[in-house]
Design a protein around this motif. Structure first.
Motif, PDB file in Angstrom:
ATOM      1  N   ARG A  24       0.734  -1.226  -0.015  1.00  0.00           N
ATOM      2  CA  ARG A  24      -0.205  -0.029   0.171  1.00  0.00           C
ATOM      3  C   ARG A  24       0.928   1.312   0.186  1.00  0.00           C
ATOM      4  NH1 ARG A  24      -2.239  -4.311   1.774  1.00  0.00           N
ATOM      5  NH2 ARG A  24      -4.597  -4.544   1.529  1.00  0.00           N
ATOM      6  N   PRO A  40      -1.917   0.197  -9.803  1.00  0.00           N
ATOM      7  CA  PRO A  40      -2.795  -0.105  -8.896  1.00  0.00           C
ATOM      8  C   PRO A  40      -3.223  -1.791  -9.342  1.00  0.00           C
ATOM      9  CG  PRO A  40      -3.251   2.015 -10.037  1.00  0.00           C
ATOM     10  CD  PRO A  40      -2.150   1.393 -10.875  1.00  0.00           C
ATOM     11  N   SER A  42      -5.413  -3.745  -6.818  1.00  0.00           N
ATOM     12  CA  SER A  42      -6.754  -4.035  -6.663  1.00  0.00           C
ATOM     13  C   SER A  42      -7.237  -3.093  -5.424  1.00  0.00           C
ATOM     14  CB  SER A  42      -7.027  -5.403  -6.053  1.00  0.00           C
ATOM     15  OG  SER A  42      -6.618  -5.865  -4.816  1.00  0.00           O
ATOM     16  N   ASP A  43      -8.594  -2.782  -5.249  1.00  0.00           N
ATOM     17  CA  ASP A  43      -9.221  -2.325  -3.864  1.00  0.00           C
ATOM     18  C   ASP A  43      -9.661  -3.225  -2.974  1.00  0.00           C
ATOM     19  OD1 ASP A  43     -11.148  -2.784  -5.483  1.00  0.00           O
ATOM     20  OD2 ASP A  43     -12.394  -1.325  -4.899  1.00  0.00           O
ATOM     21  N   GLU A  44      -9.313  -3.138  -1.767  1.00  0.00           N
ATOM     22  CA  GLU A  44      -9.335  -4.074  -0.828  1.00  0.00           C
ATOM     23  C   GLU A  44      -9.914  -3.377   0.478  1.00  0.00           C
ATOM     24  OE1 GLU A  44      -7.628  -8.151   0.259  1.00  0.00           O
ATOM     25  OE2 GLU A  44      -5.993  -6.507   0.598  1.00  0.00           O
ATOM     26  N   ARG A  45     -10.863  -4.020   1.231  1.00  0.00           N
ATOM     27  CA  ARG A  45     -11.532  -3.761   2.544  1.00  0.00           C
ATOM     28  C   ARG A  45     -10.578  -4.372   3.581  1.00  0.00           C
ATOM     29  NH1 ARG A  45     -15.333  -0.054   2.686  1.00  0.00           N
ATOM     30  NH2 ARG A  45     -16.876  -0.150   1.108  1.00  0.00           N
ATOM     31  N   GLN A 146     -12.647   1.103   6.056  1.00  0.00           N
ATOM     32  CA  GLN A 146     -12.366   1.742   4.643  1.00  0.00           C
ATOM     33  C   GLN A 146     -11.645   1.047   3.507  1.00  0.00           C
ATOM     34  OE1 GLN A 146      -9.546   4.754   6.220  1.00  0.00           O
ATOM     35  NE2 GLN A 146      -8.033   4.102   4.813  1.00  0.00           N
ATOM     36  N   THR A 147     -11.934   1.066   2.614  1.00  0.00           N
ATOM     37  CA  THR A 147     -11.416   0.432   1.291  1.00  0.00           C
ATOM     38  C   THR A 147     -10.014   1.065   1.221  1.00  0.00           C
ATOM     39  OG1 THR A 147     -13.440   0.217   0.221  1.00  0.00           O
ATOM     40  CG2 THR A 147     -11.500   0.010  -1.285  1.00  0.00           C
ATOM     41  N   ASP A 148      -9.003  -0.021   0.830  1.00  0.00           N
ATOM     42  CA  ASP A 148      -7.408   0.512   0.677  1.00  0.00           C
ATOM     43  C   ASP A 148      -7.048  -0.216  -0.698  1.00  0.00           C
ATOM     44  OD1 ASP A 148      -5.162   1.474   1.265  1.00  0.00           O
ATOM     45  OD2 ASP A 148      -4.306  -0.061   2.133  1.00  0.00           O
ATOM     46  N   TYR A 149      -6.060   0.242  -1.291  1.00  0.00           N
ATOM     47  CA  TYR A 149      -5.570   0.049  -2.393  1.00  0.00           C
ATOM     48  C   TYR A 149      -4.440  -0.835  -2.411  1.00  0.00           C
ATOM     49  CZ  TYR A 149      -9.443   2.786  -3.997  1.00  0.00           C
ATOM     50  OH  TYR A 149     -10.627   3.200  -4.070  1.00  0.00           O
TER      51      TYR A 149
END
Length: 176
Positions: A24, A40, A42-45, A146-149
């Motif tokens: 990240r 980038p 993926s986005d991930e919680r 929150q979502t993170d990338y």
């Protein structure tokens, strides 16, 4: 996998000690970002997990207030995951829980939660892996974290090594 301090890992990348980072971005200043090639992925919680015998695993839509007094296994201070964990509680007007166990690896924390009454905090993909293994349950939350990338980072000014280029292209293909 270790959740090291982002500044330390990015410093290692800038100094040439490592060739790439999968992780990240964290807090990166614009000047430092100019030197980085960021792909980038993926986005991930982030999620909460508990052992199979923990009664919280059977409850639905738990709030952070309901979880604040539970025993936790989390990454140490200074890690990105810990900042996300602490800030989620603080943004709700709650003191961040004092962990019963700390490890630099969220995998260690998930394994600890699997064999105890502790809760673990980790990226969703890691929690779901342990769910598939039958080791933990994902805790149902009223509001998700929150979502993170997740990103792949290299230095712009250096041509990538063939192996690093192959990893980048493979990850780019998988990420879509």
């Amino acid at each position: 996998f270790s959740d090291c301090q982002h500044s330390a890992v990015l410093a290692m990348l800038r100094s040439g000690d490592i060739d790439c980072v999968i992780g990240r971005v964290g807090d990166v200043h614009a000047a430092a970002l100019a030197r980085l090639e960021v792909l980038p992925l993926s986005d991930e919680r982030f999620e909460v997990a508990c052992g199979l015998g923990n009664p919280l695993g059977k409850r639905r839509r738990l709030t952070l207030q309901q979880l604040a007094q539970s025993p936790w296994a989390v990454t140490g201070h200074g890690t990105y995951t810990r900042r996300i964990f602490d800030s989620a509680f603080i943004s709700q007007g709650l003191a961040a829980p004092v962990p019963a166990a700390e490890s630099p690896s969220f995998h260690t924390n998930l394994a600890t939660a699997a064999g105890s009454d502790l809760l673990a905090f980790a990226p969703r993909t890691a929690v779901q892996l342990y769910v598939r293994y039958g080791r933990v349950r994902a805790v149902s939350l009223a509001e998700p974290f929150q979502t993170d990338y997740l990103v792949f980072i290299t230095l712009r000014e250096l041509p990538p090594l063939p192996a690093v280029a192959w990893v980048r292209e493979t990850l780019k293909g998988v990420a879509g």
